[in-house]
Scaffold this active site. Structure first.
Site, PDB file in Angstrom:
ATOM      1  N   HIS A 149      44.762  40.854  43.540  1.00  0.00           N
ATOM      2  CA  HIS A 149      45.564  40.535  41.664  1.00  0.00           C
ATOM      3  C   HIS A 149      46.665  41.046  41.382  1.00  0.00           C
ATOM      4  O   HIS A 149      47.082  41.728  40.013  1.00  0.00           O
ATOM      5  CB  HIS A 149      44.513  41.125  41.045  1.00  0.00           C
ATOM      6  CG  HIS A 149      44.029  39.651  39.634  1.00  0.00           C
ATOM      7  ND1 HIS A 149      44.464  39.832  38.352  1.00  0.00           N
ATOM      8  CD2 HIS A 149      43.638  38.663  40.171  1.00  0.00           C
ATOM      9  CE1 HIS A 149      43.976  38.562  37.858  1.00  0.00           C
ATOM     10  NE2 HIS A 149      42.899  38.192  38.631  1.00  0.00           N
ATOM     11  N   TYR A 176      40.127  43.877  37.601  1.00  0.00           N
ATOM     12  CA  TYR A 176      40.484  43.172  37.710  1.00  0.00           C
ATOM     13  C   TYR A 176      38.480  43.053  38.648  1.00  0.00           C
ATOM     14  O   TYR A 176      38.727  43.377  39.349  1.00  0.00           O
ATOM     15  CB  TYR A 176      41.185  42.467  38.363  1.00  0.00           C
ATOM     16  CG  TYR A 176      40.672  41.755  38.830  1.00  0.00           C
ATOM     17  CD1 TYR A 176      40.822  40.159  38.260  1.00  0.00           C
ATOM     18  CD2 TYR A 176      40.631  40.537  40.436  1.00  0.00           C
ATOM     19  CE1 TYR A 176      40.921  39.239  38.531  1.00  0.00           C
ATOM     20  CE2 TYR A 176      40.405  39.814  40.668  1.00  0.00           C
ATOM     21  CZ  TYR A 176      39.865  38.377  39.748  1.00  0.00           C
ATOM     22  OH  TYR A 176      38.834  37.338  40.022  1.00  0.00           O
TER      23      TYR A 176
HETATM   24  C1  GCO Z   1      40.263  33.769  41.126  1.00  0.00           C
HETATM   25  C2  GCO Z   1      41.395  34.974  40.369  1.00  0.00           C
HETATM   26  C3  GCO Z   1      40.516  34.591  39.157  1.00  0.00           C
HETATM   27  C4  GCO Z   1      41.225  34.498  37.859  1.00  0.00           C
HETATM   28  C5  GCO Z   1      41.606  34.231  36.751  1.00  0.00           C
HETATM   29  C6  GCO Z   1      42.255  34.122  35.407  1.00  0.00           C
HETATM   30  O1  GCO Z   1      40.190  34.943  42.526  1.00  0.00           O
HETATM   31  O2  GCO Z   1      39.487  33.481  41.394  1.00  0.00           O
HETATM   32  O3  GCO Z   1      42.399  35.604  40.244  1.00  0.00           O
HETATM   33  O4  GCO Z   1      39.765  35.296  38.665  1.00  0.00           O
HETATM   34  O5  GCO Z   1      42.485  36.189  37.386  1.00  0.00           O
HETATM   35  O6  GCO Z   1      41.547  32.388  37.063  1.00  0.00           O
HETATM   36  O7  GCO Z   1      42.356  33.120  34.831  1.00  0.00           O
HETATM   37 MG    MG Z   2      42.676  35.454  42.748  1.00  0.00          MG
END
Ligand code: GCO
Ligand code: MG
Length: 408
Positions: A217, A160
């Site tokens: 995440h 992520y």
């Molecule tokens: C964050 C989020 C995002 C999400 C995304 C999914 O903290 O900004 O975790 O990065 O992954 O908004 O669409």
């Molecule tokens: Mg987030």
């Protein structure tokens, strides 16, 4: 006063923004954002097929009653698609209200509680060395808070918010293009063994003043998340985000019992009913619901007020998928909220984005200064919009090494 028409636009530079424009018989119009990342056509269709036909003829000043009309009237309540559609209408009605009153929206909420609202940027790197460079670059630009994510040695794929290649760090954006999801492979054990030491190195290098945030995440099990939150306690994070998937709210109790690391949660919530228990039981420190798919200003304000009673501060979601319209709605809430915490803020300001959404809001030294223009303080250029159309995209899916499907 009456609503005479409403139009929905889908598309934008590198993102599918869902923009709603509501027209009135007094020449004033309002703008709202219904962008549900990677499912953009759904709130757009919901607005077009089900909501706009009822909206025409309504008095736009009755924003509370209109919110209730759609929420209660849907019968099958809540969910991100419906709440994004209601949210866009609600933002547009506050925009109209502000323009009619000749006041910025924050004045209608109760005025300013602060001049600037602190934001955090996303520092990232394929490895810790690159992440350090990315953090240093944001500090250089005046940011006081950064979220830090980096590649984990031996992790089967980049995970992520982490780039695959070295050197690709500042302003890195996850690529969601293509309708078939890309697959990431995840190993929680490797992550738990590596990340606390990496965070400690970041603290050592940048000192005690920097606000450090980190996003798990939704990847850990409750016991693992408790272990992790406890291990990172000495680093004094500003927050640890989404340590577990939030469906199981009791998991947060286990984390709380083992650590005082501040917890932020809620970017996937759509209503107060998903976080009222977490807030009332004081199991979190920051609430991350967004104006975009959290029902707009009317509903988000209710969450903020409940949170204030329980020492929970705001930390609204601000990933780049939110258009400058909902970021503006949040800027007005941030200026007013007595329990403001921080705002996630990703560099939206490409020349193309600025041309599509001319804005009066100002970002300086890691702080957002809210617009003084009547309404939300953001416009939408329909001529610019004509060059964009919907581009299919998808979130990645995550599997464990044995193939088991996991949480993105
Ligand atoms: C964050 C989020 C995002 C999400 C995304 C999914 O903290 O900004 O975790 O990065 O992954 O908004 O669409
Ligand atoms: Mg987030």
């Amino acid at each position: 006063m009456k609503i005479t028409d409403a139009k929905v636009f889908v598309g934008g530079p590198a993102k599918n923004y869902v923009t709603l424009k509501i027209f009135t018989d007094q020449g004033v119009y309002g703008l709202g954002d219904a962008t549900l990342n990677n499912r953009e056509t759904l709130p757009a269709q919901y607005l077009q097929d089900y909501l706009i036909p009822s909206l025409i003829g309504m008095d736009p000043r009755n924003s509370e009653d209109i919110w209730q009309f759609f929420y209660r009237g849907a019968y099958f309540r809540r969910g991100p698609i419906a709440m994004a559609a209601f949210g866009a209408i609600d933002m547009a009605l506050w925009d109209i209200k502000g323009k009619m009153a000749g006041m910025p929206v924050y004045q209608l909420l109760g005025g300013k509680s602060r001049e600037g609202a602190m934001v955090y940027a996303h520092a990232t790197g394929a490895d810790l060395e690159d992440l350090m460079d990315s953090v240093a670059a944001y500090i250089e630009d005046g940011y006081k808070a950064v979220r830090v994510q980096c590649g984990i040695p031996g992790m089967p794929t980049a995970s992520y918010a982490v780039p695959e290649e070295k050197g690709d760090s500042k302003n890195y954006m996850t690529n969601f293009s293509g309708i078939r999801p890309k697959v990431e492979v995840w190993d929680s054990d490797r992550y738990i063994r590596y990340m606390p030491d990496a965070l400690a190195e970041i603290r050592d290098r940048f000192g005690p003043e920097l606000h450090i945030l980190h996003d798990v995440h939704h990847r850990l099990l409750p016991r693992e998340a408790a272990e992790f939150a406890k291990a990172v306690e000495p680093i004094r994070l500003f927050w640890l985000e989404d340590p577990t998937p939030a469906e199981d709210q009791d998991a947060l109790r286990l984390i709380r019992q083992h650590s005082t690391t501040p917890i932020a949660i809620g970017e996937v919530f759509n209503s107060i009913w998903e976080c009222n228990k977490l807030i009332e039981n004081e199991l979190i420190d920051y609430i991350r619901v967004a104006a975009t798919y959290g029902g707009g200003i009317t509903h988000l304000k209710r969450i903020v007020d409940l949170a204030a009673l329980h020492h929970v501060k705001t930390g609204f979601h601000g990933a780049p998928s939110h258009s400058p319209i909902s970021m503006a709605a949040q800027a007005h809430l941030n200026a007013w909220a007595p329990n403001f915490g921080i705002q996630e803020y990703l560099v939206l300001g490409t020349p193309e984005c600025n041309a599509l959404f001319p804005s009066e809001h100002r970002m300086e030294n890691g702080m957002v200064f809210v617009s003084e223009a009547p309404g939300l303080g953001v416009d939408f250029d329909e001529n610019e919009a004509a060059q964009y159309s919907y581009q299919p995209g998808s979130h990645p899916v995550v599997r464990l090494q044995d193939g088991t499907l996991w949480n993105y």
